[in-house]
Design a protein around this motif. Structure first.
Motif, PDB file in Angstrom:
ATOM      1  N   UNK A   1     -43.125  79.493  72.116  1.00 16.44           N
ATOM      2  CA  UNK A   1     -42.614  78.687  73.095  1.00 16.44           C
ATOM      3  C   UNK A   1     -40.650  79.097  73.567  1.00 16.44           C
ATOM      4  N   UNK A   2     -40.266  79.457  72.254  1.00 15.81           N
ATOM      5  CA  UNK A   2     -38.814  80.201  72.407  1.00 15.81           C
ATOM      6  C   UNK A   2     -38.973  81.336  72.544  1.00 15.81           C
ATOM      7  N   UNK A   3     -40.554  81.659  72.223  1.00 16.73           N
ATOM      8  CA  UNK A   3     -40.205  83.038  72.427  1.00 16.73           C
ATOM      9  C   UNK A   3     -39.945  83.078  74.556  1.00 16.73           C
ATOM     10  N   UNK A   4     -41.003  82.627  74.406  1.00 16.29           N
ATOM     11  CA  UNK A   4     -41.358  82.668  76.258  1.00 16.29           C
ATOM     12  C   UNK A   4     -39.855  82.468  76.912  1.00 16.29           C
ATOM     13  N   UNK A   5     -39.923  81.122  76.107  1.00 17.35           N
ATOM     14  CA  UNK A   5     -38.059  81.154  76.900  1.00 17.35           C
ATOM     15  C   UNK A   5     -37.063  81.732  77.409  1.00 17.35           C
ATOM     16  N   UNK A   6     -37.306  82.744  75.890  1.00 18.48           N
ATOM     17  CA  UNK A   6     -35.999  83.886  75.968  1.00 18.48           C
ATOM     18  C   UNK A   6     -36.732  84.926  76.741  1.00 18.48           C
ATOM     19  N   UNK A   7     -37.404  85.118  77.246  1.00 19.43           N
ATOM     20  CA  UNK A   7     -37.782  85.916  78.215  1.00 19.43           C
ATOM     21  C   UNK A   7     -38.073  85.475  79.756  1.00 19.43           C
ATOM     22  N   UNK A   8     -38.435  84.221  79.867  1.00 19.88           N
ATOM     23  CA  UNK A   8     -38.098  83.651  81.473  1.00 19.88           C
ATOM     24  C   UNK A   8     -36.577  83.989  81.520  1.00 19.88           C
ATOM     25  N   UNK A   9     -35.667  83.349  80.179  1.00 14.61           N
ATOM     26  CA  UNK A   9     -34.405  83.788  80.346  1.00 14.61           C
ATOM     27  C   UNK A   9     -33.939  85.274  81.028  1.00 14.61           C
ATOM     28  N   UNK A  10     -34.234  85.908  80.199  1.00 11.15           N
ATOM     29  CA  UNK A  10     -33.877  87.223  80.872  1.00 11.15           C
ATOM     30  C   UNK A  10     -34.400  88.091  82.433  1.00 11.15           C
ATOM     31  N   UNK A  11     -35.833  87.031  82.312  1.00 13.78           N
ATOM     32  CA  UNK A  11     -35.970  87.591  83.680  1.00 13.78           C
ATOM     33  C   UNK A  11     -35.203  87.028  84.946  1.00 13.78           C
ATOM     34  N   UNK A  12     -34.493  85.255  84.432  1.00  8.45           N
ATOM     35  CA  UNK A  12     -34.124  84.838  85.850  1.00  8.45           C
ATOM     36  C   UNK A  12     -32.265  85.606  85.135  1.00  8.45           C
ATOM     37  N   UNK A  13     -31.951  86.316  84.414  1.00  4.07           N
ATOM     38  CA  UNK A  13     -31.080  87.019  84.928  1.00  4.07           C
ATOM     39  C   UNK A  13     -31.159  87.672  85.622  1.00  4.07           C
ATOM     40  N   UNK A  14     -32.227  88.028  85.584  1.00  7.27           N
ATOM     41  CA  UNK A  14     -32.359  90.061  85.922  1.00  7.27           C
ATOM     42  C   UNK A  14     -32.142  89.115  87.517  1.00  7.27           C
ATOM     43  N   UNK A  15     -32.877  88.330  88.661  1.00  6.44           N
ATOM     44  CA  UNK A  15     -32.823  88.203  89.299  1.00  6.44           C
ATOM     45  C   UNK A  15     -31.409  87.771  89.535  1.00  6.44           C
ATOM     46  N   UNK A  16     -30.788  86.617  88.838  1.00  7.12           N
ATOM     47  CA  UNK A  16     -30.449  86.571  89.241  1.00  7.12           C
ATOM     48  C   UNK A  16     -29.129  88.228  89.880  1.00  7.12           C
TER      49      UNK A  16
END
Length: 429
Positions: A362-377
Motif C-alpha cells: 500500500x505504501x509503494x502504491x501510495x508513493x507511485x500515486x503521489x509521484x503521478x499526482x506531482x507530475x499531473x500538478x
C-alpha cells in the motif's frame, strides 16, 4: 430394548435430499414422536446449518423451516435441548475451521439467534460433549482441535450468558475427543473417546452439583467400548435405568452394543444385573476376579453383541487424588493450553506478516500515486501558464483592433463634416 432385537426402519421415499448421508450430526428426541437431526458433514454441504425432522409414526423425513440467521453448516458440534430451546456450540465447518460460536433455536417460534456471551469461552473445538444441569447451566467437556485433545470443563450460565471454568475435583479424566455422554439425575456419564493415540478405556461420571469426577469402570485392551464416535442413550429395563452404547471406531468400525446399569444411589455402588435375561438372548457368564470388572456377553442371534458392563465399587467419599497424578493432570492441561497459545501465536504472526506485506504494498502504491499526482500538478501548472500567455496575446490583439476601429470611425465622421483629409490628420495629432 426388551428382546435386544434389531429391526430396520423402512423410510418412505422422499426427493428433497433429506436422507442425504451425513456424519457428525446430532439426534434429539422432540415432540413425543419425532427426532431432530441437527447439522452434520455431507458430501455437498449447504452454506447454513439444516435441521431435519424424522416422524417416527409415518417414517418420513422433512426439513424444519426456520427463521432468522442460521449458523454456518458444520459437524462435530454439541446440541443440547434446554426446555424448548436447542443450544448449539462449536464444531467444525466444511473448510475444517474449528468453531466456538453459540447459537440457539427456539422450537416454539423456530427462530435462530446467535448469542453474545461474557467471560472466556472455550477454545474452538469439535467432538466434545455437552450437558445441561438444573435447566440453567450448560457444561462443555473435552473435545479436540486438529492436533490436541482437551479435558477442560467449561460452564455457561444460560441466564446471565457468562462463561466460567470451575475447578474440577476428584479423578479428573484424561484428554479425549469423540466421546459420548448422558445424564442420570445430577450425574453425567462420559463413555469412550480417543486422544489421537488410542481409545480411552475408562468410563467416568461427573457429579454436576459438586463437580467431582469418579471412574465408573475400566475396560481392558483395544475393545469396541474404547472408541470414538459411539452413541449413548439412557433407557430402562424392568423399571431400572440402563445406559446403552452402540458402535464407534478404534481402528475399525464396530456394531457392538454395551450396557451399563448405574446405581440410583449417590455412592454409585457396584451392582450386578439381577433381572433375568430374556429368553431370546442366550447368556454366557464370564466369572473373573471379584476385585475387577465383571462382564457378561449376550449373543443376540445377529451379527451384533450385547455386553453388560458392571461398575467398579466406588466409595461414598470421593477418593483423594495423589499429588503426583494431580501434577500430571495439571502438566497435561498446561501443555494443551501452551500448544493452543503457540498455535494462536503462530497464526497471529502469519497474519501480522501478511498485514505488513499489504502495508508495504500500500505504501509503494501510495508513493507511485503521489509521484503521478506531482507530475499531473506540473502539467497543470504548465498548461495554466500557457493559457495565461495566450490570454495576454489575445488581449493585445484586441486592443490593437479597437484602436484601428477608433481611427476608422474618426475618418468617417470627418468626411461627413467636410473636413479635408489633411486637417483630419492634424486634428487627430
Amino acid at each position: 430394548m426388551r428382546s435386544w432385537t434389531w429391526s430396520k426402519v423402512e423410510v418412505r421415499a422422499v426427493n428433497d435430499g433429506t436422507t442425504t448421508p451425513c456424519a457428525g450430526h446430532t439426534l434429539i428426541p422432540w415432540d413425543g414422536n419425532k427426532l431432530l437431526s441437527v447439522a452434520g458433514h455431507t458430501k455437498d454441504p449447504s452454506e447454513t446449518l439444516q435441521v431435519k425432522v424424522f416422524d417416527l409414526q409415518t417414517s418420513t423425513w422433512s426439513i424444519l423451516k426456520t427463521y432468522g440467521q442460521p449458523p454456518v453448516s458444520r459437524g462435530g458440534q454439541s446440541v443440547t435441548l434446554v426446555g424448548t430451546t436447542l443450544v448449539i456450540f462449536g464444531g467444525q465447518d466444511a473448510k475444517r475451521s474449528l468453531l466456538n460460536d453459540l447459537h440457539i433455536l427456539d422450537l416454539e417460534t423456530m427462530t435462530w439467534d446467535e448469542m453474545d456471551t461474557v467471560g472466556v469461552r472455550p477454545s474452538p473445538r469439535s467432538d466434545h460433549a455437552a450437558a445441561v444441569h438444573a435447566d440453567r447451566y450448560l457444561l462443555i467437556f473435552g473435545g479436540g482441535s486438529h492436533a490436541t485433545c482437551f479435558n477442560d470443563l467449561h460452564v455457561l450460565d444460560l441466564q446471565t450468558m457468562e462463561w466460567s471454568r470451575p475447578i474440577q475435583q476428584g479423578e479428573i479424566p484424561s484428554p479425549r475427543a469423540g466421546h459420548c455422554g448422558v445424564t442420570v439425575g445430577e450425574n453425567w456419564f462420559i463413555v469412550g473417546g480417543g486422544n489421537n493415540k488410542s481409545g480411552v478405556s475408562e468410563t467416568v461420571v461427573l457429579n454436576m452439583s459438586t463437580l467431582v469426577w469418579s471412574v465408573v469402570t475400566t475396560v481392558q485392551g483395544r475393545v469396541p467400548l474404547a472408541s470414538e464416535g459411539s452413541s449413548l442413550v439412557l433407557s430402562s429395563y424392568n423399571g431400572e435405568d440402563i445406559l446403552v452404547a452402540f458402535g464407534g471406531y478404534n481402528g475399525r468400525y464396530n456394531n457392538e452394543v454395551n450396557v451399563l446399569k448405574p446405581s440410583h444411589k449417590s455412592t454409585l455402588q457396584s451392582k450386578m444385573m439381577e433381572t433375568p435375561v430374556p429368553d431370546s438372548v442366550s447368556a454366557v457368564q464370564n466369572v473373573t476376579n471379584p476385585t475387577r470388572d465383571v462382564e457378561s456377553e449376550f449373543e443376540t442371534g445377529q451379527e451384533g453383541r450385547i455386553r453388560e458392563i458392571v461398575m467398579d465399587n466406588i466409595d461414598s467419599e470421593p477418593k483423594i487424588t495423589k499429588v503426583e497424578e494431580t501434577n500430571e493432570h495439571r502438566i497435561t492441561i498446561l501443555k494443551a493450553e501452551k500448544e493452543e497459545v503457540e498455535s494462536s501465536l503462530t497464526k497471529e504472526k502469519m497474519q501480522t506478516y501478511q498485514l505488513r506485506q499489504e502495508l508495504t504494498e500500500a505504501e509503494t502504491r501510495n508513493t507511485e500515486l503521489y509521484k503521478e499526482l506531482q507530475s499531473v500538478r506540473g502539467q497543470l501548472a504548465a498548461e495554466q501558464s500557457r493559457c495565461f500567455k495566450l490570454e495576454n496575446v489575445d488581449s493585445r490583439k484586441q486592443a490593437a483592433l479597437n484602436a484601428k476601429q477608433r481611427q476608422s470611425s474618426g475618418s468617417v465622421w470627418g468626411w461627413l463634416a467636410g473636413t479635408p483629409p489633411s486637417e483630419r490628420v492634424d486634428d487627430s495629432s
